[in-house]
Design a protein around this motif. Structure first.
Motif, PDB file in Angstrom:
ATOM      1  N   VAL A 148       0.888  -1.345  -0.074  1.00  0.00           N
ATOM      2  CA  VAL A 148       0.184   0.046   0.071  1.00  0.00           C
ATOM      3  C   VAL A 148       0.940   1.280   0.029  1.00  0.00           C
ATOM      4  O   VAL A 148       0.612   2.222  -0.689  1.00  0.00           O
ATOM      5  N   LEU A 149       1.941   1.154   0.917  1.00  0.00           N
ATOM      6  CA  LEU A 149       2.841   2.410   0.795  1.00  0.00           C
ATOM      7  C   LEU A 149       3.519   2.550  -0.671  1.00  0.00           C
ATOM      8  O   LEU A 149       3.768   3.519  -0.923  1.00  0.00           O
TER       9      LEU A 149
ATOM     10  N   SER B  74      11.183  -4.392   7.651  1.00  0.00           N
ATOM     11  CA  SER B  74      12.485  -3.629   7.053  1.00  0.00           C
ATOM     12  C   SER B  74      12.019  -2.943   6.032  1.00  0.00           C
ATOM     13  O   SER B  74      12.168  -1.583   5.615  1.00  0.00           O
ATOM     14  N   LEU B  75      11.256  -3.441   5.042  1.00  0.00           N
ATOM     15  CA  LEU B  75      10.455  -2.938   3.675  1.00  0.00           C
ATOM     16  C   LEU B  75       9.578  -1.713   4.117  1.00  0.00           C
ATOM     17  O   LEU B  75       9.699  -0.700   3.676  1.00  0.00           O
ATOM     18  N   ILE B  76       8.896  -1.997   5.257  1.00  0.00           N
ATOM     19  CA  ILE B  76       7.850  -0.933   5.630  1.00  0.00           C
ATOM     20  C   ILE B  76       8.756   0.271   6.080  1.00  0.00           C
ATOM     21  O   ILE B  76       8.472   1.728   5.774  1.00  0.00           O
TER      22      ILE B  76
ATOM     23  N   LEU C  56       8.423   4.166   4.486  1.00  0.00           N
ATOM     24  CA  LEU C  56       8.212   5.358   4.976  1.00  0.00           C
ATOM     25  C   LEU C  56       8.935   6.423   4.628  1.00  0.00           C
ATOM     26  O   LEU C  56       8.430   7.572   4.696  1.00  0.00           O
ATOM     27  N   LEU C  57      10.406   6.232   4.285  1.00  0.00           N
ATOM     28  CA  LEU C  57      11.068   7.167   3.802  1.00  0.00           C
ATOM     29  C   LEU C  57      10.546   7.819   2.425  1.00  0.00           C
ATOM     30  O   LEU C  57      11.146   8.886   2.003  1.00  0.00           O
TER      31      LEU C  57
ATOM     32  N   TRP D 173      17.396  -1.006  -0.406  1.00  0.00           N
ATOM     33  CA  TRP D 173      18.299  -1.144   0.679  1.00  0.00           C
ATOM     34  C   TRP D 173      17.282  -2.057   1.880  1.00  0.00           C
ATOM     35  O   TRP D 173      18.210  -2.923   2.546  1.00  0.00           O
ATOM     36  N   GLY D 174      16.057  -1.780   1.830  1.00  0.00           N
ATOM     37  CA  GLY D 174      15.205  -2.367   2.762  1.00  0.00           C
ATOM     38  C   GLY D 174      15.030  -4.053   2.438  1.00  0.00           C
ATOM     39  O   GLY D 174      14.947  -4.593   3.536  1.00  0.00           O
TER      40      GLY D 174
END
Length: 517
Positions: A26-27, A170-172, A176-177, A192-193
């Motif tokens: 979703v992000l 980690s990916l979330i 968020l960035l 990198w996540g």
């Protein structure tokens, strides 16, 4: 080792991981949409995932777990741990070399993977950069698979099943960035996540292995008898798993020539389709393989057949309604999950069309996860390879027939068709070899599951195709409408399945008792 307990453990943790995966997607969808950066990242994400499914969770586990279980059953824990140490020494070196070679050759790899990108230098260069960031994940996740196989073989399923949760967290965190970065740097952040998630997963399973008293020793790599046997079995298993993954690479290769967004539409549709596949199919398959391996090693063919029959019954009672529901209500599902920010209404329509096609093959995808372990447990990966080749040929044939008229939907339909071909042949071969004899309970209940699914699908379709006359399905309303659909589907299927005899309350009580035992 209890199949019900293992299934509930793995499926529960897998469900948690998939929910977090949806939050992640979703992000991604809101920030990146289906544009060129999204396409570049998805290529970078697919390559290590291809090798993960091929080497780690695919061929390696299907070969290593039966060998480890056999050694554990026949020679004791010390011999089994020695085998794991020897395999680790060789695996780490081989994978380190593989990663180094691919890092250097990445421009040629991306050209082969997504040739449609070559005419778009900006997208191509970014895909190369992002894939170099994500590719070390294959080394990390392969080690996770080795240690997870050891844990699963001894009846410890929780840590390995929970590991993907850390990847998604980690990916979330990286996602968020996205909102404070430009598109290109956002793509690098989520790449990198992926690698950071692999480090966290490895740390988790290593901790579990240490607590179980099976901490590996670092040895010099040598081709011992155990390693040679694993390699002999690994080659046909890898080719079999490779054929399945080649299907996915062909899909990506063809989609790269279609309009911008096609790769992303297929990705988001497949992500939704993967939820029931992961929670049901992969969970049961993960629990079933070590159980079958130990039963067959103990020459308990009756027990193995019982385990296989109950596994088929369990996955079908859950997967048939999930597939039908996704086919009927694909659009509101996609719209509620992803339609915001850079992901527009037109993207929802395109992804929903692909989801309907993928969902048509969902029962077959799950059956493959349940039927293939019967071959691997009997150390017969070669048959799985031959059947997978037939599935590959059918995928290519159907895709060539449909992609020019249906675009990305033709790719999804071809994937579903290949899955059915694969699952049907696996079943027929097992039956002909007397390795699977459907008992009376399975024969009686399976048609009832289909009937209950039809009742549920009819109820959903009746509501869905009349909603425009009375429900404004837009904005916040569509989320409420989807909740109504889900509730209607759940209640309709549960009641009709119970009334028709597709399942019984006694089954649920028995499962709970076995799980608590």
């Amino acid at each position: 080792m209890n199949l019900s307990r293992a299934f509930l453990t793995v499926s529960g943790l897998t469900a948690a991981s998939r929910v977090l995966g949806f939050v992640r997607d979703v992000l991604f969808a809101a920030a990146l949409g289906t544009g060129w950066v999204a396409d570049a990242f998805l290529v970078a994400f697919k390559l290590p995932n291809f090798f993960r499914r091929l080497l780690a969770e695919g061929a390696f586990n299907t070969v290593f777990i039966p060998l480890f279980a056999r050694s554990l059953e026949g020679n004791g824990e010390v011999a089994a741990r020695r085998l794991a140490d020897e395999v680790l020494a060789v695996l780490a070196v081989v994978l380190a070399v593989l990663v180094a070679v691919f890092e250097v050759a990445m421009p040629w790899v991306v050209t082969a993977l997504a040739p449609g990108f070559v005419d778009e230098p900006r997208k191509f260069d970014l895909a190369v950069d992002l894939t170099r960031i994500t590719f070390p994940y294959i080394l990390l996740i392969s080690l996770v698979a080795l240690f997870g196989g050891m844990l699963n073989s001894t009846g410890r399923f929780a840590a390995y099943a929970a590991a993907p949760i850390l990847l998604n967290l980690s990916l979330i965190g990286a996602a968020l960035l996205i909102h404070v970065l430009d598109d290109v740097h956002a793509g690098r952040a989520v790449s990198w996540g992926v690698t950071c998630g692999g480090i966290l997963q490895l740390a988790l399973v290593l901790h579990a292995v240490r607590r179980a008293g099976m901490m590996p020793r670092l040895l010099l790599p040598r081709l011992t008898a155990g390693v040679r046997e694993l390699l002999r079995r690994f080659v046909p298993a890898a080719l079999g798993a490779g054929v399945v993954q080649v299907n996915l690479l062909i899909d990506l290769w063809v989609a790269s020539f279609l309009s911008t967004g096609a790769i992303s539409w297929l990705y988001y549709a497949d992500r939704v389709n993967q939820l029931p596949l992961g929670v049901v199919g992969i969970a049961v398959g993960s629990a079933l393989l070590p159980l079958l391996s130990r039963q067959i090693e103990a020459r308990d063919e009756t027990g193995a057949n019982e385990s296989q029959s109950r596994a088929i019954e369990l996955v079908m009672v859950l997967t048939l309604p999930a597939a039908a529901a996704l086919m009927v209500i694909a659009h509101p599902v996609i719209a509620v999950l992803f339609e915001r920010g850079a992901f527009k209404a037109v993207d929802s329509e395109a992804s929903a069309a692909a989801l309907r096609a993928f969902a048509a093959g969902l029962p077959a995808y799950v059956l493959i996860k349940v039927l293939a372990p019967a071959f691997f447990a009997r150390k017969d990966p070669g048959t799985v390879l031959k059947i997978a080749v037939v599935g590959l040929v059918s995928n290519i044939a159907v895709m060539l027939a449909l992609v020019w008229s249906l675009g990305h939907v033709g790719i999804a339909l071809a994937t579903a068709t290949a899955a059915w071909v694969n699952a049907i042949i696996l079943y027929v071969v097992l039956v002909r070899r007397n390795h699977l004899i459907a008992d009376q309970r399975l024969k009686r209940r399976l048609p009832r599951m289909v009937a209950a699914t039809a009742v549920m699908a009819a109820a959903l379709a009746a509501l869905h195709y009349t909603r425009y006359h009375w429900w404004p399905a837009s904005g916040d309303h569509i989320a409420a409408y989807l909740l109504v659909l889900v509730a209607l589907g759940f209640v309709t299927y549960a009641v009709s399945a119970r009334y028709l005899g597709a399942w019984a309350l006694s089954d649920l009580r028995a499962m709970v008792k076995r799980t608590q035992a």
